[in-house]
Design a protein around this motif. Sequence first.
Motif, short mmCIF file in Angstrom:
data_model
loop_
_atom_site.label_atom_id
_atom_site.label_comp_id
_atom_site.label_asym_id
_atom_site.label_seq_id
_atom_site.Cartn_x
_atom_site.Cartn_y
_atom_site.Cartn_z
N UNK A 254 10.11 -8.92 69.64
CA UNK A 254 9.43 -8.39 70.83
C UNK A 254 9.27 -9.46 71.90
N UNK A 255 8.94 -10.68 71.48
CA UNK A 255 8.76 -11.79 72.42
C UNK A 255 10.08 -12.13 73.10
N UNK A 256 11.14 -12.29 72.31
CA UNK A 256 12.43 -12.70 72.86
C UNK A 256 12.99 -11.68 73.84
N UNK A 257 12.75 -10.38 73.56
CA UNK A 257 13.25 -9.33 74.44
C UNK A 257 12.23 -8.91 75.50
N UNK A 258 11.02 -9.45 75.39
CA UNK A 258 9.91 -9.15 76.30
C UNK A 258 9.71 -7.64 76.44
N UNK A 259 9.45 -6.99 75.32
CA UNK A 259 9.23 -5.54 75.29
C UNK A 259 7.93 -5.24 74.56
N UNK A 260 7.29 -4.13 74.94
CA UNK A 260 6.19 -3.60 74.14
C UNK A 260 6.75 -3.10 72.82
N UNK A 261 6.06 -3.42 71.74
CA UNK A 261 6.59 -3.14 70.41
C UNK A 261 5.48 -2.55 69.55
N UNK A 262 5.61 -1.26 69.20
CA UNK A 262 4.62 -0.58 68.38
C UNK A 262 5.19 -0.41 66.98
N UNK A 263 4.72 -1.26 66.08
CA UNK A 263 5.27 -1.35 64.73
C UNK A 263 4.30 -0.77 63.72
N UNK A 264 4.72 0.28 63.01
CA UNK A 264 3.89 0.90 61.96
C UNK A 264 4.48 0.57 60.61
N UNK A 265 3.69 -0.06 59.74
CA UNK A 265 4.22 -0.57 58.48
C UNK A 265 3.75 0.17 57.25
N UNK A 266 4.68 0.38 56.32
CA UNK A 266 4.31 0.85 54.99
C UNK A 266 3.54 -0.24 54.26
N UNK A 267 2.75 0.15 53.28
CA UNK A 267 1.86 -0.80 52.61
C UNK A 267 2.04 -0.75 51.10
N UNK A 268 2.47 -1.88 50.53
CA UNK A 268 2.59 -2.05 49.08
C UNK A 268 2.64 -3.55 48.80
N UNK A 269 1.47 -4.22 48.81
CA UNK A 269 1.44 -5.69 48.76
C UNK A 269 2.16 -6.31 47.57
N UNK A 270 2.24 -5.61 46.45
CA UNK A 270 2.88 -6.22 45.27
C UNK A 270 4.38 -6.42 45.48
N UNK A 271 4.96 -5.73 46.46
CA UNK A 271 6.37 -5.97 46.80
C UNK A 271 6.51 -6.72 48.13
#
Length: 518
Positions: A254-271
Amino acid sequence: MLNLFLLLSITTLFVAAEKNKSEFYTGGVVEYSSSILTDTSKNVPTEKYLQENLKAYLDFIKSAKGQNVDILVFPEATFNYARSREDMIKYGIELPNPKDKIAPWEHPKSYSETLQKLSKEVSDNQLYVLINLIEKEPCDTVNNDIKCKRKKPDGYNIYNTNTVFDRQGRVISRYRKYNLFNEHFCDMPDTAEVSIFETDFDVRFGHFICFDIMFKEPGLSLVNENQITNILYPSYWFSELPFLTAIQTHFGWAYANNVNFLSAGGNNPRTGTSGTGIIAGNKYVGNTFISGTIEKRLMISQLPKNVRSYKPDGNKIIKTSSVVQTPIEMQTFRPTEDWSTFDTRTWNITNGEVQRVCVHTDICCTFNIRMKEHEIPVGKIAYNYRLAANYTRRIYSYDRSCGELYCSIVACTTNNPKSCGRHFKDNTKLFNAIEFDKITITANIKVLTNPDDILIMPNTLDTSMTPIDSDLFNFGKLRSIRESGSTYERYQIESRDNFNNILTFGIYGRNYALDKFV
Protein backbone atom coordinates in the motif's frame (compact mmCIF):
# COMPACT_ATOMS: atom_id res chain seq x y z
CA MET A 1 -44.21 -2.51 -1.94
CA LEU A 2 -43.88 0.36 -4.43
CA ASN A 3 -43.92 2.93 -1.62
CA LEU A 4 -41.19 1.02 0.22
CA PHE A 5 -39.07 0.91 -2.93
CA LEU A 6 -39.50 4.66 -3.46
CA LEU A 7 -38.59 5.34 0.17
CA LEU A 8 -35.42 3.24 -0.11
CA SER A 9 -34.47 4.95 -3.38
CA ILE A 10 -34.97 8.44 -1.93
CA THR A 11 -32.97 7.50 1.20
CA THR A 12 -30.14 6.11 -0.94
CA LEU A 13 -29.97 9.28 -3.05
CA PHE A 14 -29.91 11.46 0.07
CA VAL A 15 -27.10 9.38 1.64
CA ALA A 16 -25.10 9.51 -1.60
CA ALA A 17 -25.46 13.30 -1.87
CA GLU A 18 -24.23 13.79 1.70
CA LYS A 19 -21.29 11.39 1.21
CA ASN A 20 -20.18 13.14 -1.98
CA LYS A 21 -19.69 16.37 -0.04
CA SER A 22 -17.06 14.80 2.20
CA GLU A 23 -13.41 14.31 1.27
CA PHE A 24 -13.41 11.11 3.36
CA TYR A 25 -15.27 7.83 3.47
CA THR A 26 -15.52 5.27 6.27
CA GLY A 27 -14.16 1.80 5.63
CA GLY A 28 -14.73 -1.31 7.69
CA VAL A 29 -12.77 -4.57 7.70
CA VAL A 30 -13.51 -7.78 9.57
CA GLU A 31 -11.01 -10.17 11.11
CA TYR A 32 -12.84 -13.47 11.38
CA SER A 33 -12.09 -16.95 12.64
CA SER A 34 -14.15 -19.69 10.97
CA SER A 35 -14.55 -22.81 13.08
CA ILE A 36 -14.36 -25.02 10.00
CA LEU A 37 -10.66 -24.09 9.76
CA THR A 38 -9.77 -23.73 13.45
CA ASP A 39 -11.61 -26.76 14.88
CA THR A 40 -9.11 -29.62 14.74
CA SER A 41 -11.62 -32.28 15.84
CA LYS A 42 -13.44 -32.23 12.47
CA ASN A 43 -16.45 -33.88 14.11
CA VAL A 44 -18.91 -31.05 13.57
CA PRO A 45 -20.98 -31.17 10.35
CA THR A 46 -20.01 -28.58 7.74
CA GLU A 47 -23.60 -27.33 7.64
CA LYS A 48 -23.39 -26.23 11.29
CA TYR A 49 -20.24 -24.20 10.63
CA LEU A 50 -21.79 -22.51 7.62
CA GLN A 51 -24.90 -21.48 9.54
CA GLU A 52 -22.68 -20.09 12.29
CA ASN A 53 -20.73 -18.06 9.72
CA LEU A 54 -23.87 -16.74 8.04
CA LYS A 55 -25.30 -15.49 11.32
CA ALA A 56 -22.01 -13.81 12.25
CA TYR A 57 -21.70 -12.12 8.85
CA LEU A 58 -25.24 -10.76 9.05
CA ASP A 59 -24.50 -9.41 12.53
CA PHE A 60 -21.31 -7.71 11.32
CA ILE A 61 -23.24 -6.02 8.51
CA LYS A 62 -25.74 -4.65 11.05
CA SER A 63 -22.90 -3.51 13.32
CA ALA A 64 -21.10 -1.77 10.46
CA LYS A 65 -24.24 0.13 9.56
CA GLY A 66 -24.54 1.27 13.19
CA GLN A 67 -21.05 2.79 12.91
CA ASN A 68 -21.76 4.60 9.62
CA VAL A 69 -19.49 2.38 7.54
CA ASP A 70 -19.71 3.09 3.81
CA ILE A 71 -17.98 -0.06 2.62
CA LEU A 72 -17.31 -3.31 4.49
CA VAL A 73 -14.82 -6.07 3.62
CA PHE A 74 -14.87 -9.66 4.90
CA PRO A 75 -11.83 -12.02 4.83
CA GLU A 76 -10.92 -14.82 2.46
CA ALA A 77 -12.02 -18.41 3.07
CA THR A 78 -14.09 -17.80 6.20
CA PHE A 79 -17.65 -18.02 4.87
CA ASN A 80 -18.47 -21.23 2.97
CA TYR A 81 -15.00 -22.69 2.58
CA ALA A 82 -15.03 -26.49 2.93
CA ARG A 83 -12.53 -29.29 3.46
CA SER A 84 -13.19 -31.21 0.23
CA ARG A 85 -14.03 -30.63 -3.43
CA GLU A 86 -17.29 -32.50 -2.87
CA ASP A 87 -18.33 -30.18 -0.04
CA MET A 88 -17.32 -27.14 -2.06
CA ILE A 89 -19.69 -28.28 -4.79
CA LYS A 90 -22.39 -28.98 -2.20
CA TYR A 91 -22.07 -25.66 -0.36
CA GLY A 92 -20.68 -23.47 -3.13
CA ILE A 93 -22.86 -20.59 -4.33
CA GLU A 94 -23.95 -19.78 -7.87
CA LEU A 95 -23.72 -16.05 -8.56
CA PRO A 96 -25.48 -13.72 -10.97
CA ASN A 97 -23.43 -11.96 -13.63
CA PRO A 98 -22.39 -8.56 -12.16
CA LYS A 99 -23.26 -6.91 -15.49
CA ASP A 100 -26.94 -7.69 -14.83
CA LYS A 101 -26.88 -5.94 -11.40
CA ILE A 102 -29.26 -8.45 -9.87
CA ALA A 103 -30.31 -8.37 -6.20
CA PRO A 104 -30.63 -12.09 -5.34
CA TRP A 105 -33.15 -11.38 -2.56
CA GLU A 106 -35.56 -10.20 -5.25
CA HIS A 107 -35.24 -13.50 -7.16
CA PRO A 108 -35.93 -16.27 -4.62
CA LYS A 109 -36.38 -18.99 -7.26
CA SER A 110 -33.08 -18.30 -8.98
CA TYR A 111 -30.53 -18.12 -6.16
CA SER A 112 -29.67 -19.95 -2.95
CA GLU A 113 -31.26 -19.03 0.33
CA THR A 114 -27.83 -18.12 1.70
CA LEU A 115 -27.13 -15.62 -1.09
CA GLN A 116 -30.62 -14.16 -0.69
CA LYS A 117 -30.07 -13.59 3.03
CA LEU A 118 -26.76 -11.84 2.42
CA SER A 119 -28.25 -9.67 -0.32
CA LYS A 120 -31.28 -8.76 1.81
CA GLU A 121 -29.19 -7.84 4.84
CA VAL A 122 -27.00 -5.57 2.73
CA SER A 123 -30.10 -3.96 1.22
CA ASP A 124 -31.70 -3.45 4.65
CA ASN A 125 -28.57 -1.76 5.98
CA GLN A 126 -27.72 0.30 2.91
CA LEU A 127 -23.94 -0.11 2.60
CA TYR A 128 -21.47 -1.65 0.16
CA VAL A 129 -20.18 -5.08 1.16
CA LEU A 130 -17.48 -7.38 -0.25
CA ILE A 131 -17.84 -11.04 0.70
CA ASN A 132 -15.28 -13.63 -0.35
CA LEU A 133 -16.92 -16.99 -0.94
CA ILE A 134 -16.65 -20.30 -2.74
CA GLU A 135 -18.44 -19.91 -6.06
CA LYS A 136 -19.64 -22.86 -8.09
CA GLU A 137 -20.22 -22.45 -11.80
CA PRO A 138 -21.96 -25.25 -13.72
CA CYS A 139 -19.78 -26.30 -16.65
CA ASP A 140 -20.46 -28.26 -19.81
CA THR A 141 -18.16 -30.89 -21.32
CA VAL A 142 -20.40 -31.41 -24.35
CA ASN A 143 -21.45 -28.03 -25.74
CA ASN A 144 -18.63 -26.09 -24.09
CA ASP A 145 -20.87 -23.12 -23.31
CA ILE A 146 -18.82 -22.84 -20.11
CA LYS A 147 -15.74 -25.02 -20.35
CA CYS A 148 -14.87 -27.26 -17.40
CA LYS A 149 -11.40 -26.58 -15.98
CA ARG A 150 -10.73 -30.04 -14.54
CA LYS A 151 -9.08 -32.84 -16.49
CA LYS A 152 -11.70 -35.09 -14.88
CA PRO A 153 -14.80 -32.85 -14.91
CA ASP A 154 -17.32 -33.10 -12.08
CA GLY A 155 -19.85 -30.71 -13.57
CA TYR A 156 -18.62 -27.52 -11.88
CA ASN A 157 -15.86 -24.97 -11.88
CA ILE A 158 -15.06 -23.94 -8.31
CA TYR A 159 -13.64 -20.47 -7.73
CA ASN A 160 -12.34 -18.49 -4.78
CA THR A 161 -14.43 -15.40 -5.49
CA ASN A 162 -14.93 -11.86 -4.24
CA THR A 163 -18.56 -10.75 -4.52
CA VAL A 164 -19.49 -7.08 -4.12
CA PHE A 165 -23.00 -5.93 -3.20
CA ASP A 166 -24.20 -2.35 -3.54
CA ARG A 167 -26.61 -0.59 -1.15
CA GLN A 168 -29.61 -2.30 -2.78
CA GLY A 169 -28.08 -5.74 -2.31
CA ARG A 170 -27.27 -6.08 -6.02
CA VAL A 171 -24.20 -8.01 -7.14
CA ILE A 172 -22.17 -5.35 -8.98
CA SER A 173 -18.65 -6.79 -9.12
CA ARG A 174 -16.87 -10.13 -9.00
CA TYR A 175 -13.26 -11.28 -8.94
CA ARG A 176 -12.11 -14.89 -9.21
CA LYS A 177 -8.72 -15.48 -7.59
CA TYR A 178 -6.01 -16.04 -10.15
CA ASN A 179 -2.90 -16.71 -8.05
CA LEU A 180 -3.94 -19.72 -5.98
CA PHE A 181 -1.97 -20.76 -2.89
CA ASN A 182 -2.10 -24.55 -2.43
CA GLU A 183 -5.84 -24.41 -3.21
CA HIS A 184 -6.17 -27.81 -4.83
CA PHE A 185 -9.97 -27.87 -4.66
CA CYS A 186 -10.33 -24.56 -6.53
CA ASP A 187 -9.94 -23.84 -10.23
CA MET A 188 -7.78 -21.17 -11.80
CA PRO A 189 -9.51 -18.74 -14.18
CA ASP A 190 -8.04 -18.25 -17.64
CA THR A 191 -6.86 -14.70 -16.92
CA ALA A 192 -6.30 -12.38 -13.97
CA GLU A 193 -9.49 -10.32 -14.08
CA VAL A 194 -9.28 -6.58 -13.49
CA SER A 195 -12.30 -5.98 -11.28
CA ILE A 196 -13.42 -2.39 -10.69
CA PHE A 197 -16.66 -0.84 -9.49
CA GLU A 198 -17.91 2.65 -8.72
CA THR A 199 -19.78 3.82 -5.63
CA ASP A 200 -22.34 6.53 -4.96
CA PHE A 201 -19.82 8.33 -2.72
CA ASP A 202 -17.57 9.07 -5.69
CA VAL A 203 -14.86 6.45 -5.15
CA ARG A 204 -13.78 3.73 -7.59
CA PHE A 205 -12.55 0.50 -6.02
CA GLY A 206 -10.51 -2.40 -7.31
CA HIS A 207 -10.17 -5.72 -5.53
CA PHE A 208 -8.14 -8.92 -5.49
CA ILE A 209 -7.37 -11.73 -3.02
CA CYS A 210 -4.53 -12.68 -0.65
CA PHE A 211 -1.69 -14.37 -2.62
CA ASP A 212 -2.42 -12.11 -5.62
CA ILE A 213 -0.51 -9.34 -3.84
CA MET A 214 2.76 -11.17 -4.48
CA PHE A 215 2.37 -10.94 -8.26
CA LYS A 216 2.18 -8.31 -10.97
CA GLU A 217 -1.36 -9.20 -12.04
CA PRO A 218 -3.98 -8.12 -11.26
CA GLY A 219 -2.80 -5.64 -8.59
CA LEU A 220 -0.45 -3.48 -10.62
CA SER A 221 -2.85 -3.38 -13.57
CA LEU A 222 -5.44 -1.88 -11.24
CA VAL A 223 -3.02 0.73 -9.91
CA ASN A 224 -0.86 1.61 -12.92
CA GLU A 225 -3.13 1.11 -15.92
CA ASN A 226 -6.52 1.93 -14.39
CA GLN A 227 -5.42 4.55 -11.81
CA ILE A 228 -7.25 2.79 -8.97
CA THR A 229 -6.18 4.19 -5.59
CA ASN A 230 -8.64 2.33 -3.35
CA ILE A 231 -8.12 -1.41 -2.95
CA LEU A 232 -10.32 -3.99 -1.17
CA TYR A 233 -8.39 -7.05 -0.12
CA PRO A 234 -9.66 -10.21 1.61
CA SER A 235 -6.91 -12.56 2.80
CA TYR A 236 -6.20 -15.72 4.73
CA TRP A 237 -2.50 -15.03 5.07
CA PHE A 238 0.10 -17.54 6.28
CA SER A 239 2.74 -15.26 7.79
CA GLU A 240 6.42 -15.89 7.17
CA LEU A 241 9.36 -14.26 8.93
CA PRO A 242 11.28 -12.06 8.42
CA PHE A 243 9.73 -10.25 5.40
CA LEU A 244 6.27 -11.66 4.73
CA THR A 245 4.02 -11.47 7.77
CA ALA A 246 0.51 -10.25 7.00
CA ILE A 247 0.22 -6.54 7.81
CA GLN A 248 3.93 -6.05 7.13
CA THR A 249 3.42 -7.17 3.52
CA HIS A 250 0.11 -5.39 2.98
CA PHE A 251 1.44 -2.15 4.45
CA GLY A 252 4.53 -2.25 2.24
CA TRP A 253 2.45 -2.77 -0.92
CA ALA A 254 0.00 0.00 0.00
CA TYR A 255 2.85 2.39 0.85
CA ALA A 256 4.83 1.72 -2.33
CA ASN A 257 1.76 2.18 -4.55
CA ASN A 258 0.36 5.00 -2.37
CA VAL A 259 -3.17 3.56 -2.31
CA ASN A 260 -5.86 3.15 0.32
CA PHE A 261 -5.82 -0.49 1.31
CA LEU A 262 -8.67 -2.20 3.19
CA SER A 263 -7.38 -5.60 4.24
CA ALA A 264 -9.69 -8.13 5.97
CA GLY A 265 -7.87 -11.13 7.42
CA GLY A 266 -8.85 -14.65 8.34
CA ASN A 267 -7.85 -15.64 11.87
CA ASN A 268 -6.11 -18.86 12.92
CA PRO A 269 -3.01 -18.00 15.00
CA ARG A 270 -1.72 -21.58 15.24
CA THR A 271 -0.99 -21.44 11.49
CA GLY A 272 0.34 -17.87 11.64
CA THR A 273 -2.90 -16.57 10.16
CA SER A 274 -4.06 -13.16 11.34
CA GLY A 275 -3.70 -9.60 10.16
CA THR A 276 -6.31 -6.99 9.33
CA GLY A 277 -5.83 -3.32 8.57
CA ILE A 278 -6.91 -0.07 6.97
CA ILE A 279 -3.97 1.81 5.48
CA ALA A 280 -3.98 5.25 3.85
CA GLY A 281 -1.16 4.79 1.34
CA ASN A 282 2.08 6.35 2.53
CA LYS A 283 0.17 8.86 4.69
CA TYR A 284 -0.87 6.92 7.79
CA VAL A 285 -2.04 3.60 9.21
CA GLY A 286 -5.71 4.03 10.08
CA ASN A 287 -6.30 0.85 12.04
CA THR A 288 -4.55 -2.53 12.20
CA PHE A 289 -4.91 -5.72 14.18
CA ILE A 290 -2.98 -8.98 14.43
CA SER A 291 -3.65 -11.53 17.14
CA GLY A 292 -2.21 -14.50 18.96
CA THR A 293 -5.71 -15.67 19.92
CA ILE A 294 -8.91 -16.65 18.13
CA GLU A 295 -10.77 -13.44 17.27
CA LYS A 296 -13.80 -12.05 15.47
CA ARG A 297 -13.52 -8.27 15.22
CA LEU A 298 -14.77 -5.29 13.18
CA MET A 299 -12.34 -2.44 12.64
CA ILE A 300 -13.18 0.90 11.05
CA SER A 301 -11.34 4.03 9.97
CA GLN A 302 -11.81 7.09 7.82
CA LEU A 303 -9.86 7.31 4.56
CA PRO A 304 -9.28 10.22 2.18
CA LYS A 305 -11.01 9.69 -1.16
CA ASN A 306 -7.97 11.07 -2.99
CA VAL A 307 -5.11 9.61 -0.98
CA ARG A 308 -2.35 10.72 -3.34
CA SER A 309 -3.22 14.41 -3.09
CA TYR A 310 -4.23 14.24 0.57
CA LYS A 311 -2.15 16.17 3.10
CA PRO A 312 -2.72 14.82 6.62
CA ASP A 313 -4.45 17.21 8.99
CA GLY A 314 -5.05 15.91 12.49
CA ASN A 315 -7.93 18.33 12.96
CA LYS A 316 -9.88 16.88 10.04
CA ILE A 317 -9.45 13.14 10.19
CA ILE A 318 -10.36 10.61 12.84
CA LYS A 319 -7.33 8.34 13.04
CA THR A 320 -8.42 5.25 14.95
CA SER A 321 -5.79 3.71 17.22
CA SER A 322 -4.66 0.25 16.15
CA VAL A 323 -5.05 -2.69 18.51
CA VAL A 324 -1.49 -3.79 19.28
CA GLN A 325 -0.91 -6.96 21.26
CA THR A 326 2.23 -7.31 23.34
CA PRO A 327 4.98 -9.79 22.43
CA ILE A 328 3.74 -11.97 25.31
CA GLU A 329 0.19 -11.95 23.90
CA MET A 330 1.62 -12.92 20.50
CA GLN A 331 3.42 -16.03 21.80
CA THR A 332 0.72 -18.30 20.40
CA PHE A 333 1.07 -16.79 16.92
CA ARG A 334 3.00 -19.25 14.76
CA PRO A 335 4.48 -17.77 11.57
CA THR A 336 6.57 -19.85 9.17
CA GLU A 337 10.29 -19.61 9.95
CA ASP A 338 12.13 -21.35 7.11
CA TRP A 339 13.87 -18.29 5.69
CA SER A 340 17.31 -19.75 6.36
CA THR A 341 16.56 -22.64 3.98
CA PHE A 342 16.61 -20.18 1.07
CA ASP A 343 19.73 -18.63 -0.42
CA THR A 344 20.19 -16.15 2.43
CA ARG A 345 23.26 -14.00 3.02
CA THR A 346 23.94 -12.14 6.26
CA TRP A 347 26.75 -10.04 7.76
CA ASN A 348 27.68 -8.72 11.20
CA ILE A 349 26.74 -5.11 11.96
CA THR A 350 29.59 -2.66 12.53
CA ASN A 351 28.26 0.10 14.76
CA GLY A 352 28.70 3.64 13.43
CA GLU A 353 30.42 2.66 10.18
CA VAL A 354 29.12 2.66 6.60
CA GLN A 355 28.93 -0.91 5.30
CA ARG A 356 28.42 -1.82 1.65
CA VAL A 357 27.54 -5.32 0.47
CA CYS A 358 26.81 -6.42 -3.08
CA VAL A 359 25.11 -9.53 -4.46
CA HIS A 360 26.32 -10.37 -7.97
CA THR A 361 26.03 -7.15 -10.00
CA ASP A 362 22.28 -6.83 -9.48
CA ILE A 363 22.05 -5.14 -6.09
CA CYS A 364 24.32 -3.29 -3.70
CA CYS A 365 23.17 -2.34 -0.21
CA THR A 366 24.67 0.41 1.93
CA PHE A 367 24.03 0.37 5.68
CA ASN A 368 24.75 3.18 8.13
CA ILE A 369 23.68 2.15 11.63
CA ARG A 370 24.17 3.72 15.03
CA MET A 371 23.08 1.66 18.01
CA LYS A 372 23.53 1.19 21.74
CA GLU A 373 23.99 -2.20 23.39
CA HIS A 374 22.63 -2.80 26.89
CA GLU A 375 23.78 -5.56 29.20
CA ILE A 376 21.32 -8.46 29.26
CA PRO A 377 20.08 -9.19 32.81
CA VAL A 378 20.53 -12.69 34.19
CA GLY A 379 17.68 -14.95 33.13
CA LYS A 380 16.63 -12.77 30.20
CA ILE A 381 16.88 -13.38 26.45
CA ALA A 382 17.53 -10.83 23.70
CA TYR A 383 17.70 -10.63 19.94
CA ASN A 384 20.92 -10.28 17.99
CA TYR A 385 20.87 -8.50 14.65
CA ARG A 386 22.55 -9.00 11.29
CA LEU A 387 22.55 -7.36 7.90
CA ALA A 388 20.82 -9.25 5.10
CA ALA A 389 21.03 -8.72 1.34
CA ASN A 390 20.02 -10.80 -1.64
CA TYR A 391 18.68 -10.85 -5.18
CA THR A 392 17.43 -14.32 -5.91
CA ARG A 393 14.63 -16.57 -7.10
CA ARG A 394 12.69 -18.55 -4.50
CA ILE A 395 9.66 -20.80 -4.31
CA TYR A 396 6.30 -19.42 -3.15
CA SER A 397 3.61 -21.99 -2.53
CA TYR A 398 4.63 -25.23 -4.24
CA ASP A 399 4.60 -24.24 -7.90
CA ARG A 400 5.75 -20.61 -8.26
CA SER A 401 9.39 -19.61 -8.58
CA CYS A 402 9.65 -15.85 -8.04
CA GLY A 403 12.19 -13.04 -8.06
CA GLU A 404 12.91 -11.52 -4.65
CA LEU A 405 15.38 -8.92 -3.41
CA TYR A 406 16.11 -7.18 -0.12
CA CYS A 407 18.49 -5.02 1.90
CA SER A 408 17.58 -5.24 5.57
CA ILE A 409 18.38 -5.60 9.24
CA VAL A 410 16.96 -8.87 10.57
CA ALA A 411 16.66 -10.21 14.12
CA CYS A 412 18.31 -13.48 15.11
CA THR A 413 17.69 -15.58 18.22
CA THR A 414 21.38 -16.54 18.64
CA ASN A 415 24.79 -15.59 17.22
CA ASN A 416 24.32 -18.26 14.56
CA PRO A 417 23.22 -16.74 11.20
CA LYS A 418 20.87 -19.69 10.73
CA SER A 419 18.77 -18.36 13.63
CA CYS A 420 17.97 -15.18 11.71
CA GLY A 421 14.38 -14.79 10.58
CA ARG A 422 13.13 -16.58 13.68
CA HIS A 423 11.45 -15.29 16.82
CA PHE A 424 11.42 -16.31 20.45
CA LYS A 425 8.54 -18.55 21.49
CA ASP A 426 8.70 -17.48 25.15
CA ASN A 427 8.53 -13.70 25.32
CA THR A 428 8.10 -13.52 29.09
CA LYS A 429 11.91 -13.34 29.33
CA LEU A 430 12.43 -10.99 26.41
CA PHE A 431 14.73 -8.02 26.99
CA ASN A 432 15.40 -5.32 24.38
CA ALA A 433 19.17 -5.19 24.56
CA ILE A 434 19.83 -3.33 21.31
CA GLU A 435 18.62 0.22 20.78
CA PHE A 436 18.94 1.61 17.26
CA ASP A 437 19.49 5.37 17.34
CA LYS A 438 19.67 5.76 13.57
CA ILE A 439 19.24 3.42 10.60
CA THR A 440 19.88 4.41 6.98
CA ILE A 441 19.71 1.73 4.29
CA THR A 442 20.21 2.41 0.59
CA ALA A 443 19.62 -0.16 -2.16
CA ASN A 444 21.15 0.27 -5.62
CA ILE A 445 19.16 -2.01 -7.94
CA LYS A 446 20.07 -2.69 -11.57
CA VAL A 447 17.45 -1.28 -13.94
CA LEU A 448 15.38 -3.85 -15.84
CA THR A 449 14.36 -3.71 -19.49
CA ASN A 450 10.77 -3.14 -18.34
CA PRO A 451 10.68 -0.95 -15.19
CA ASP A 452 7.10 -2.12 -14.49
CA ASP A 453 8.47 -5.59 -13.73
CA ILE A 454 9.81 -4.49 -10.35
CA LEU A 455 8.17 -3.21 -7.18
CA ILE A 456 10.25 -1.89 -4.26
CA MET A 457 8.65 -1.49 -0.82
CA PRO A 458 9.54 -0.50 2.73
CA ASN A 459 9.59 -3.58 4.96
CA THR A 460 9.39 -3.20 8.73
CA LEU A 461 8.24 -5.35 11.64
CA ASP A 462 8.39 -5.10 15.42
CA THR A 463 8.14 -7.78 18.12
CA SER A 464 4.34 -7.43 18.21
CA MET A 465 4.22 -8.55 14.55
CA THR A 466 3.08 -5.12 13.37
CA PRO A 467 4.85 -2.77 10.92
CA ILE A 468 6.40 0.46 12.10
CA ASP A 469 4.09 3.41 11.45
CA SER A 470 4.95 5.54 8.42
CA ASP A 471 5.36 8.55 10.74
CA LEU A 472 8.53 6.93 12.09
CA PHE A 473 10.56 6.43 8.91
CA ASN A 474 11.24 7.96 5.51
CA PHE A 475 11.21 5.86 2.36
CA GLY A 476 11.62 6.86 -1.25
CA LYS A 477 13.40 6.70 -4.57
CA LEU A 478 16.63 8.65 -5.02
CA ARG A 479 18.45 9.80 -8.14
CA SER A 480 19.57 6.90 -10.36
CA ILE A 481 23.30 6.33 -10.95
CA ARG A 482 25.62 4.75 -13.53
CA GLU A 483 28.08 2.21 -12.25
CA SER A 484 30.32 -0.24 -14.14
CA GLY A 485 28.42 0.37 -17.36
CA SER A 486 24.96 -0.27 -15.86
CA THR A 487 22.18 1.99 -14.59
CA TYR A 488 20.96 1.51 -11.04
CA GLU A 489 17.80 2.82 -9.40
CA ARG A 490 18.36 3.88 -5.80
CA TYR A 491 15.92 3.48 -2.91
CA GLN A 492 16.41 4.52 0.70
CA ILE A 493 14.73 3.87 4.03
CA GLU A 494 15.73 5.94 7.05
CA SER A 495 14.50 5.83 10.64
CA ARG A 496 13.04 8.99 12.19
CA ASP A 497 13.04 7.64 15.75
CA ASN A 498 15.01 5.20 17.86
CA PHE A 499 13.85 1.56 18.05
CA ASN A 500 14.57 -1.24 20.48
CA ASN A 501 11.99 -3.82 19.44
CA ILE A 502 12.41 -4.48 15.73
CA LEU A 503 12.43 -7.84 13.97
CA THR A 504 12.92 -6.41 10.46
CA PHE A 505 13.82 -2.99 9.08
CA GLY A 506 14.74 -2.52 5.45
CA ILE A 507 13.85 -2.59 1.77
CA TYR A 508 12.08 -5.49 0.07
CA GLY A 509 11.27 -5.97 -3.60
CA ARG A 510 9.83 -8.26 -6.21
CA ASN A 511 11.22 -8.81 -9.71
CA TYR A 512 8.24 -10.14 -11.65
CA ALA A 513 10.38 -10.80 -14.72
CA LEU A 514 11.93 -13.79 -12.89
CA ASP A 515 8.56 -15.39 -12.08
CA LYS A 516 7.61 -18.75 -13.55
CA PHE A 517 5.59 -21.88 -12.78
CA VAL A 518 7.63 -24.92 -11.72
